[in-house]
Design an enzyme around this catalytic site. Structure first.
Site, PDB file in Angstrom:
ATOM      1  N   HIS A 190       0.850  -1.192   0.000  1.00  0.00           N
ATOM      2  CA  HIS A 190       0.000   0.000   0.000  1.00  0.00           C
ATOM      3  C   HIS A 190       0.886   1.243   0.000  1.00  0.00           C
ATOM      4  O   HIS A 190       2.067   1.175   0.371  1.00  0.00           O
ATOM      5  CB  HIS A 190      -0.917  -0.001   1.227  1.00  0.00           C
ATOM      6  CG  HIS A 190      -2.025  -1.009   1.147  1.00  0.00           C
ATOM      7  ND1 HIS A 190      -3.096  -1.016   2.012  1.00  0.00           N
ATOM      8  CD2 HIS A 190      -2.221  -2.038   0.287  1.00  0.00           C
ATOM      9  CE1 HIS A 190      -3.918  -2.007   1.694  1.00  0.00           C
ATOM     10  NE2 HIS A 190      -3.410  -2.644   0.658  1.00  0.00           N
TER      11      HIS A 190
ATOM     12  N   GLU B 123       1.020   3.825   1.922  1.00  0.00           N
ATOM     13  CA  GLU B 123       1.574   4.199   3.226  1.00  0.00           C
ATOM     14  C   GLU B 123       2.738   3.292   3.603  1.00  0.00           C
ATOM     15  O   GLU B 123       3.781   3.760   4.081  1.00  0.00           O
ATOM     16  CB  GLU B 123       0.485   4.113   4.317  1.00  0.00           C
ATOM     17  CG  GLU B 123      -0.689   5.043   4.109  1.00  0.00           C
ATOM     18  CD  GLU B 123      -1.838   4.366   3.362  1.00  0.00           C
ATOM     19  OE1 GLU B 123      -1.573   3.569   2.431  1.00  0.00           O
ATOM     20  OE2 GLU B 123      -3.002   4.640   3.711  1.00  0.00           O
TER      21      GLU B 123
ATOM     22  N   CYS C 292      -5.930   2.128   5.736  1.00  0.00           N
ATOM     23  CA  CYS C 292      -6.670   0.911   6.072  1.00  0.00           C
ATOM     24  C   CYS C 292      -6.129   0.397   7.409  1.00  0.00           C
ATOM     25  O   CYS C 292      -5.099   0.874   7.887  1.00  0.00           O
ATOM     26  CB  CYS C 292      -6.499  -0.119   4.962  1.00  0.00           C
ATOM     27  SG  CYS C 292      -4.853  -0.865   4.925  1.00  0.00           S
TER      28      CYS C 292
ATOM     29  N   CYS D 104      -2.405  -0.422   7.317  1.00  0.00           N
ATOM     30  CA  CYS D 104      -1.505   0.737   7.259  1.00  0.00           C
ATOM     31  C   CYS D 104      -1.528   1.513   8.567  1.00  0.00           C
ATOM     32  O   CYS D 104      -0.515   2.100   8.966  1.00  0.00           O
ATOM     33  CB  CYS D 104      -1.877   1.633   6.085  1.00  0.00           C
ATOM     34  SG  CYS D 104      -1.467   0.875   4.498  1.00  0.00           S
TER      35      CYS D 104
HETATM   36 ZN   LIG Z   1      -3.397   0.247   3.575  1.00  0.00          ZN
END
Ligand SMILES: [Zn+2]
Length: 173
Positions: free
Chosen positions: A69, A71, A99, A102
């Protein structure tokens, strides 16, 4: 040009909000560029002392990595740049609300703050599971979860921790 924020300002004063707006614009641009290059619509950066340390964008499909992801990518890149595993004193700026993975990654990285723009509902409208996963985390893992989690209690289950605690030169993190 905006003015340089104070060196200690990972917690921003009023005028360093201008910096964060610019960083957020950059994160949103990263997210759009990511889409145009075949990645997911997410961008993030890590900043410290008024400077951008590193950026990241979603690379799940391009690198066959479900945890790549934006992040996580930005946190990993920032640690490499700063040559550390702790991002204390840093701020994570992300185009979308992190999310749960993250969010946990940000906790492990020890960043001081997270600033996001689009939220979990925007992500859901874009076809991403962020809100669904947040909803799952509100419940105990069980029948509502798409995977099973089982506790297999072996007698030596704490041996890794015993070994860790007995190691004099361990690096705490
Ligand atoms: Zn994430």
């Amino acid at each position: 040009m905006t003015t340089q924020p104070e060196k200690t300002s990972s917690r921003p004063k009023a005028d360093s909000r201008d910096f964060e707006r610019a960083w957020m614009e950059q994160s949103i641009s990263l997210a759009i560029t990511s889409v145009n290059r075949g990645g997911g619509p997410f961008g993030a950066l890590v900043a410290k002392d008024g400077e951008v340390v590193a950026t990241g964008n979603n690379q799940v499909t391009s690198t066959l990595d479900p945890v790549a992801h934006a992040e996580v990518s930005a946190l990993r890149n920032a640690c490499k740049v700063l040559n550390t595993f702790s991002l204390e004193g840093c701020v994570l700026i992300t185009s979308c609300e992190p999310c749960p993975m993250c969010l946990a990654a940000a906790l492990w990285s020890r960043v001081d703050r997270i600033v996001y723009s689009a939220d979990r509902h925007d992500a859901a409208a874009g076809g991403f599971d962020d809100r669904k996963f947040y909803d799952l985390f509100e419940k105990k893992p069980g029948s509502d979860w798409p995977l099973e989690i089982e506790h297999l209690d072996l007698p030596n289950r704490t041996e890794p921790f015993d070994t860790w605690l007995a190691k004099a030169d361990r690096i705490a993190y």
